[in-house]
Design a protein around this motif. Structure first.
Motif, mmCIF file in Angstrom:
data_model
loop_
_atom_site.group_PDB
_atom_site.id
_atom_site.type_symbol
_atom_site.label_atom_id
_atom_site.label_comp_id
_atom_site.label_asym_id
_atom_site.label_seq_id
_atom_site.Cartn_x
_atom_site.Cartn_y
_atom_site.Cartn_z
ATOM 1 N N MET A 118 1.090 -1.202 0.447
ATOM 2 C CA MET A 118 0.144 -0.103 0.467
ATOM 3 C C MET A 118 1.116 0.689 -0.100
ATOM 4 S SD MET A 118 -2.465 0.645 2.844
ATOM 5 C CE MET A 118 -3.856 -0.064 2.517
ATOM 6 N N SER A 119 0.500 2.374 -0.895
ATOM 7 C CA SER A 119 1.556 3.323 -0.832
ATOM 8 C C SER A 119 0.343 4.333 -0.632
ATOM 9 C CB SER A 119 1.781 3.380 -2.161
ATOM 10 O OG SER A 119 1.660 3.722 -3.549
ATOM 11 N N LEU A 120 1.107 5.057 -0.478
ATOM 12 C CA LEU A 120 0.845 7.208 -0.302
ATOM 13 C C LEU A 120 0.792 7.286 -2.240
ATOM 14 C CD1 LEU A 120 1.662 8.381 2.555
ATOM 15 C CD2 LEU A 120 -0.794 7.677 2.269
ATOM 16 N N ASN A 121 1.016 7.140 -2.853
ATOM 17 C CA ASN A 121 0.918 7.792 -3.812
ATOM 18 C C ASN A 121 -0.466 7.061 -4.799
ATOM 19 O OD1 ASN A 121 3.165 8.839 -4.327
ATOM 20 N ND2 ASN A 121 4.439 7.434 -5.709
ATOM 21 N N ASP A 122 -1.274 8.219 -5.571
ATOM 22 C CA ASP A 122 -2.742 7.728 -5.492
ATOM 23 C C ASP A 122 -2.733 8.710 -6.888
ATOM 24 O OD1 ASP A 122 -5.383 8.269 -4.861
ATOM 25 O OD2 ASP A 122 -5.205 6.941 -4.844
ATOM 26 N N GLU A 123 -3.705 8.634 -7.247
ATOM 27 C CA GLU A 123 -4.179 9.486 -8.145
ATOM 28 C C GLU A 123 -4.645 10.918 -8.113
ATOM 29 O OE1 GLU A 123 -3.361 6.778 -11.235
ATOM 30 O OE2 GLU A 123 -3.986 9.009 -11.461
ATOM 31 N N SER A 124 -5.101 10.889 -6.862
ATOM 32 C CA SER A 124 -6.310 12.545 -6.497
ATOM 33 C C SER A 124 -5.059 12.564 -4.495
ATOM 34 C CB SER A 124 -7.538 11.976 -5.450
ATOM 35 O OG SER A 124 -7.311 11.306 -5.176
ATOM 36 N N THR A 125 -4.061 11.672 -4.509
ATOM 37 C CA THR A 125 -3.266 12.586 -3.655
ATOM 38 C C THR A 125 -1.383 12.576 -3.381
ATOM 39 O OG1 THR A 125 -5.526 11.584 -2.201
ATOM 40 C CG2 THR A 125 -3.586 12.457 -0.945
ATOM 41 N N HIS A 126 -1.705 13.579 -3.394
ATOM 42 C CA HIS A 126 0.016 13.648 -3.556
ATOM 43 C C HIS A 126 0.702 14.097 -2.226
ATOM 44 C CE1 HIS A 126 0.647 11.733 -7.286
ATOM 45 N NE2 HIS A 126 -0.560 12.352 -7.619
ATOM 46 N N ILE A 127 1.323 13.869 -1.561
ATOM 47 C CA ILE A 127 2.123 14.321 -0.575
ATOM 48 C C ILE A 127 3.112 14.383 -0.597
ATOM 49 C CG2 ILE A 127 1.641 14.861 1.732
ATOM 50 C CD1 ILE A 127 -0.821 12.100 2.517
ATOM 51 N N LEU A 128 4.035 15.262 -0.010
ATOM 52 C CA LEU A 128 5.437 15.451 0.102
ATOM 53 C C LEU A 128 5.702 14.893 0.885
ATOM 54 C CD1 LEU A 128 6.852 19.125 -0.893
ATOM 55 C CD2 LEU A 128 7.345 16.832 -2.286
ATOM 56 N N ILE A 129 6.425 13.746 1.469
ATOM 57 C CA ILE A 129 6.968 13.494 2.679
ATOM 58 C C ILE A 129 8.348 12.771 2.132
ATOM 59 C CG2 ILE A 129 5.225 10.908 2.568
ATOM 60 C CD1 ILE A 129 4.120 11.878 4.744
ATOM 61 N N SER A 130 8.632 11.664 3.209
ATOM 62 C CA SER A 130 9.554 11.375 2.739
ATOM 63 C C SER A 130 9.205 9.345 2.732
ATOM 64 C CB SER A 130 10.823 10.701 3.547
ATOM 65 O OG SER A 130 10.487 9.984 4.763
ATOM 66 N N GLN A 131 9.902 8.367 1.914
ATOM 67 C CA GLN A 131 9.076 7.890 1.921
ATOM 68 C C GLN A 131 9.364 6.580 2.574
ATOM 69 O OE1 GLN A 131 9.239 6.769 -1.492
ATOM 70 N NE2 GLN A 131 8.160 5.349 -1.598
ATOM 71 N N GLN A 132 10.453 6.683 3.954
ATOM 72 C CA GLN A 132 10.105 6.095 5.496
ATOM 73 C C GLN A 132 8.899 6.091 5.680
ATOM 74 O OE1 GLN A 132 13.023 6.928 7.748
ATOM 75 N NE2 GLN A 132 13.243 5.468 8.870
ATOM 76 N N ALA A 133 8.550 7.868 5.822
ATOM 77 C CA ALA A 133 7.835 8.652 6.686
ATOM 78 C C ALA A 133 6.263 8.057 5.991
ATOM 79 C CB ALA A 133 7.661 9.708 6.676
ATOM 80 N N ALA A 134 6.267 7.471 4.700
ATOM 81 C CA ALA A 134 5.128 7.050 3.797
ATOM 82 C C ALA A 134 4.780 5.722 3.990
ATOM 83 C CB ALA A 134 5.253 7.378 2.635
ATOM 84 N N LEU A 146 -2.828 17.799 7.254
ATOM 85 C CA LEU A 146 -1.562 16.646 7.788
ATOM 86 C C LEU A 146 -1.356 16.420 9.044
ATOM 87 C CD1 LEU A 146 -0.711 14.374 5.762
ATOM 88 C CD2 LEU A 146 0.975 15.971 5.231
ATOM 89 N N ARG A 147 -1.275 18.038 9.526
ATOM 90 C CA ARG A 147 -0.914 18.759 10.723
ATOM 91 C C ARG A 147 -1.250 17.850 11.525
ATOM 92 N NH1 ARG A 147 -0.902 23.684 12.489
ATOM 93 N NH2 ARG A 147 -1.830 23.791 10.093
ATOM 94 N N THR A 148 -2.370 17.495 12.117
ATOM 95 C CA THR A 148 -4.129 17.070 12.361
ATOM 96 C C THR A 148 -3.578 15.782 12.516
ATOM 97 O OG1 THR A 148 -5.897 18.788 11.863
ATOM 98 C CG2 THR A 148 -6.551 16.928 13.349
ATOM 99 N N LEU A 149 -3.909 15.102 11.475
ATOM 100 C CA LEU A 149 -3.686 13.671 10.543
ATOM 101 C C LEU A 149 -2.467 12.831 11.899
ATOM 102 C CD1 LEU A 149 -5.881 11.919 9.137
ATOM 103 C CD2 LEU A 149 -4.360 12.143 7.617
ATOM 104 N N ALA A 150 -1.346 13.125 11.774
ATOM 105 C CA ALA A 150 -0.500 12.745 12.585
ATOM 106 C C ALA A 150 -0.630 12.652 14.075
ATOM 107 C CB ALA A 150 0.910 14.000 12.084
ATOM 108 N N TRP A 151 -2.013 13.198 14.032
ATOM 109 C CA TRP A 151 -1.886 13.078 15.615
ATOM 110 C C TRP A 151 -2.536 11.788 15.957
ATOM 111 C CZ3 TRP A 151 -1.368 15.528 20.259
ATOM 112 C CH2 TRP A 151 -1.052 16.550 20.623
ATOM 113 N N ARG A 152 -2.804 10.812 14.525
ATOM 114 C CA ARG A 152 -3.323 9.507 15.051
ATOM 115 C C ARG A 152 -2.465 8.725 15.077
ATOM 116 N NH1 ARG A 152 -8.656 9.010 14.533
ATOM 117 N NH2 ARG A 152 -8.889 7.059 13.926
ATOM 118 N N ILE A 153 -1.174 9.237 14.788
ATOM 119 C CA ILE A 153 -0.033 8.128 14.076
ATOM 120 C C ILE A 153 0.418 8.015 16.004
ATOM 121 C CG2 ILE A 153 2.535 7.861 13.403
ATOM 122 C CD1 ILE A 153 1.640 8.969 11.519
#
Lengths: 383, 316
Positions: A1-17, B131-138
Motif C-alpha cells: 500500500m503506497s501513498l501514491n494515488d491518482e488524487s492525493t500527493h503528499i510531500l513526505i519522505s519514503q520512510q515516513a510515507a 496532515l498536521r492533525t492527521l499525524a496525531w493519529r500516529i
C-alpha cells in the motif's frame, strides 16, 4: 500500500510515507481530503476540470474510497478520483453542483439510483457502446431500482457483517443480537459502526427480525429509542472503513463491509501479524445486500471515455484484477473461477444459503426519519 | 469643505478626486455577497422545513421555530453544550500556555533570537492543516510508538508506565482537546505578542521606579495595557474553535464529536438544509452569548480594579 494515488500527493519522505501508510487510516484522510476537493470542484463549477476532447482517456470520477485498483485504472488511462463517504453526501453534492459538478461518473448504491434519476442527474446509457455488458451475470442486471439498466451498470456487490479482536472479545458473535450485547459490554467504547444511515439503523432491525426496509412508525420509534438510549454511548467511532484501522488496534469490534474487512486482514498479514486474532462474520439472521453501480452523469464532458472505461472494467480479466483489489464480487459470469485461490476467498464469494439471508435496502418514506435517527445517535454519542 | 477654501487649480483636483468610500467598495461588495447574504439565507432557512425527497430544498411557506425546538429538545443540546465546554477550555488553555511564550518573546528575547523564535512558531503553518492533525493519529493510536513506549516499562518513562494496556486517547474528546489547543495556539500567541510588544518599556520602568514589584508591574501595568490584544486573541481562537469540525472528525471518533460536524452532517448526509441552518444559527448565538459573558466579566473586572485603586489612593 503506497501513498501514491491518482488524487492525493503528499510531500513526505519514503520512510515516513510507509510509516504513515502502515499506521494511519488513509481512507479517513482520503474521505475528508476528498470532501474538500469535491467542494473545490463544485466551487470551480466544472470550469476547467473536463479535460480536453472526448477522445482523450480522462475521467473525473466521484466514488468511494479504496474502491478501485490504482494500477488497473492507470492501465486504462487517466482517472481522477474524488471520494465521498455516503450516498446522501454524494447526491447532495451533485445536486448543489447543478449538473456542472465537473464529474463524468458517479458510483452510487442501487437503492439511491431512483432519487438520482428523479433529480435529473444521470444520463441514459447507450448499451451498444458497452458490448461487454453481456459478461454480467443476469443475477446482477435488470434490478428493481433500475429496470433494464437504463442508467446504471453493476460495479460490484457486497454485504455487511462484523469483525472483532478475539483478544478483547471472548464471546463468540453469531448474530446481530450478539453484536449488540458485546458492544454494550466487552467492547463498550471500543466499537465502531458504519457511518451511514441504513447500516446503523439496520443493526437494530436485523437483530430484532424486523424488515430493514420498514416504513412503520412504531418500528422506527423503537429503533430510535434503542439506538439513542442503549447503543449510542458505547460507540467509539462512526467509521465506514474500519478495516484499515485493524492494524492500529483502534477498535475491538466493528461493523464492516466484507471487502473492507478482507482488506484489513490482508493489511494485518502484510504487517507481519496474525490475522487469526480477528474474526469476521456475516450479519445474521439477516443482513444487507448492496450493489454499487457505474453511472454516467448528465452533462459529463468525457462521455465516450466513460463508456470506454465501463466496457474495459466489464472485461473479465480486468474485473478479476479489480476484485482482487477491493474484495467484492463484481457480478461477472464465472468470476469466482477466474479469481482462483485468492486469499480470504470466503469473504468475497458467498454460498447460496448465505446470499439468501441478505436483502437489498430501499430508499422509501422512512428515509428522512432514518436520517433523523442517525443524527440523534451521533449527537448522543458525542454529547 | 476644500471647495470653499480652494483656488482654481485645487478646485479642479477636488473635482477629479474620486470619493473616498470607493476604496472600501471591493471589500464591501465581498462582505455583502459572500458573508452577509449567505448568513442571512442561513437564518431564513432555519425557519423552514425540509422538502421530503428533494435534497437540499427548504420549504418556507409556513415559517416556524420547529427546527430550533428540535435543537433544544433533541440530543443536539447536549452536543452544543459539550462543544462550548471544549471550546472554552481550549481557549483558556491556549491563553495560559501562550501568555508566558508571548511575554518571553516580547521582553526577554534579543532582536536576532526573536526572528528565530517567530520563524519557529511559523513552522507548523508550512504543513497542511489536515496532515498536521492527521499525524496525531500516529502519535495517539493504541498500538502506536508512544503507547508502546509507555507500556514498555523503560526507565525513561519515570515510572509512568501504563499497566492497564495501551493508551486509549484516540477517538475521544481528550484527543480533540489536545489537538485543538495545538492547532489554535499560534492564533493566540501572535496577537498576545503584538500586544505585549507595544507596551512601552518606559511605563514598566516607571512602575518599578514608583516602587511596584515585578508581579504588581505585570498585573497593574503590563497586562491591562495588553488587554485589547488579549481580547483579540481570545476571540480569534474561540470563534473558529467552536465551529471547528475537521479536528473532531479526524480525531474525535463518536465521543469527541462537535456541533460543527453536525451542521455538515445535516447539510450533506441528512440533506436537510433547514435543520443544518438552525443548528448553525444556534451555534452562532451560543458563541455570541459566551463572548457577551466574557465581555461582561472584563467590564466588571475593570470596574472593580478601578474602585479598589481609588480607595487605595484615598487611604494614602
Amino acid at each position: 500500500m503506497s501513498l501514491n494515488d491518482e488524487s492525493t500527493h503528499i510531500l513526505i519522505s519514503q520512510q515516513a510515507a510507509q510509516r504513515l501508510a502502515a499506521t494511519i487510516n488513509r481512507r479517513r484522510f482520503l474521505a475528508i481530503g476528498g470532501g474538500v476537493a469535491a467542494a473545490a470542484a463544485l466551487a470551480a463549477c466544472g470550469g476547467s476540470s473536463g479535460g480536453s476532447g472526448s477522445k482523450s482517456k480522462n475521467i473525473n470520477m466521484f466514488t468511494w474510497a479504496e474502491y478501485d485498483d490504482p494500477d488497473l485504472l492507470k492501465s486504462w488511462g487517466n482517472i481522477s478520483l474524488t471520494i465521498f463517504n455516503s450516498n446522501e453526501e454524494a447526491i447532495q453534492k451533485l445536486v448543489q453542483g447543478g449538473g456542472s459538478s465537473g464529474f463524468d461518473m458517479v458510483v452510487p448504491t442501487g437503492a439511491y439510483i431512483p432519487q438520482l434519476v428523479k433529480s435529473g442527474l444521470l444520463a441514459e446509457l447507450d448499451k451498444t457502446k458497452i458490448p461487454n455488458f453481456s459478461n454480467l451475470d443476469s443475477h446482477y442486471t435488470n434490478q428493481s431500482w433500475d429496470p433494464d439498466n437504463k442508467h446504471s451498470v453493476c460495479k460490484n456487490w457486497g454485504t455487511t457483517g462484523w469483525i472483532y479482536d478475539t483478544t478483547v472479545v471472548k464471546t463468540e458473535i453469531k448474530t446481530w443480537a450478539d453484536f449488540i450485547k458485546v458492544a454494550q459490554t466487552e467492547a463498550s467504547g471500543k466499537t465502531s459502526v458504519i457511518d451511514a444511515t441504513p447500516d446503523l439503523c439496520g443493526i437494530y432491525f436485523w437483530a430484532n427480525g424486523i424488515d430493514w426496509t420498514t416504513e412503520k412508525t412504531e418500528d422506527l420509534d423503537a429503533c430510535e429509542k434503542f439506538l439513542v438510549n442503549e447503543l449510542a454511548s458505547h460507540i467509539k467511532a462512526f467509521d465506514s472503513y474500519p478495516g484499515v484501522n485493524l492494524t492500529s488496534g483502534s477498535y475491538a469490534l466493528s461493523q464492516v463491509f466484507n471487502g473492507d474487512a478482507r482488506q484489513g486482514l490482508l493489511g494485518i498479514k502484510a504487517a507481519g501479524q496474525d490475522p487469526a486474532r480477528y474474526k469476521w462474520g456475516i450479519g445474521s439472521p439477516t443482513t444487507e445486500l448492496w450493489m454499487d453501480n457505474w453511472c454516467i452523469l448528465k452533462g459529463a464532458k468525457n462521455v465516450d471515455a466513460s463508456y470506454d472505461f465501463i466496457n474495459f472494467i466489464l472485461d473479465p480479466k480486468n474485473s478479476v484484477k479489480d476484485l482482487n483489489f477491493h474484495g467484492y464480487n463484481t457480478g461477472i459470469k464465472g468470476v469466482s473461477d477466474l479469481a482462483g485461490s485468492i486469499e480470504f476467498k470466503d469473504m468475497v464469494f458467498f454460498t447460496d444459503a448465505q446470499v439468501a439471508t441478505m436483502k437489498p435496502g430501499a430508499v422509501n418514506s422512512a428515509q428522512d426519519r432514518l436520517v433523523k435517527i442517525y443524527s440523534n445517535v451521533k449527537a448522543k454519542a458525542g454529547g | 469643505m476644500t471647495a470653499t477654501l480652494g483656488t482654481q487649480p485645487s478646485q479642479q483636483r477636488t473635482w477629479l478626486r474620486a470619493p473616498k468610500f470607493l476604496l472600501a467598495i471591493p471589500s464591501f461588495v465581498w462582505y455583502v455577497f459572500l458573508f452577509a447574504v449567505p448568513v442571512a439565507l442561513v437564518v431564513v432557512n432555519s425557519f423552514g422545513r425540509k422538502v421530503a425527497g428533494t435534497p437540499g430544498k427548504v420549504d418556507l411557506s409556513s415559517p416556524s421555530l420547529d427546527r430550533y425546538h428540535e435543537v433544544i429538545s433533541g440530543s443536539f443540546r447536549s452536543l452544543l453544550k459539550q462543544t462550548m465546554f471544549t471550546s472554552i477550555l481550549g481557549t483558556v488553555l491556549c491563553l495560559v500556555i501562550s501568555l508566558p511564550v508571548a511575554y518571553f518573546l516580547a521582553f526577554k528575547v534579543g532582536p536576532k533570537a526573536k526572528t528565530a523564535v517567530l520563524a519557529l512558531l511559523m513552522v507548523p503553518f508550512f504543513v497542511n492543516f489536515l496532515l498536521r492533525t492527521l499525524a496525531w493519529r500516529i502519535v495517539l493510536q493504541p498500538q502506536g510508538f508512544v503507547s508502546n513506549f509507555l507500556q514498555s516499562g523503560h526507565w525513561f518513562t519515570f515510572g509512568l508506565a501504563l499497566r492497564n494496556g495501551p493508551i486509549q486517547i484516540l477517538d475521544t474528546r481528550a484527543a480533540v482537546q489536545l489537538a485543538i489547543v495545538y492547532n489554535y495556539l499560534p492564533l493566540m500567541i501572535f496577537p498576545l505578542w503584538v500586544a505585549l510588544d507595544r507596551v512601552e518599556l518606559h511605563l514598566r520602568e516607571a512602575s518599578k521606579d514608583l516602587g511596584a514589584n515585578r508581579l504588581r508591574t505585570l498585573l497593574q501595568v503590563t497586562l491591562p495595557l495588553a488587554g485589547p490584544g488579549i481580547v483579540a486573541g481570545l476571540i480569534l481562537v474561540f470563534v473558529p474553535l467552536s465551529g471547528d469540525y475537521v479536528t473532531a472528525a479526524l480525531l474525535g471518533g463518536a465521543k469527541g464529536n462537535m456541533i460543527g460536524a453536525e451542521v455538515a452532517n445535516q447539510y450533506f448526509k441528512a440533506q436537510d438544509a433547514a435543520s443544518g441552518s438552525a443548528i448553525a444559527v444556534s451555534l452562532i448565538i451560543s458563541i455570541l452569548l459566551v463572548l457577551g459573558v466574557i465581555a461582561a466579566c472584563f467590564w466588571l473586572m475593570a470596574r472593580i480594579r478601578r474602585r479598589a485603586r481609588a480607595v487605595q489612593l484615598v487611604q494614602r
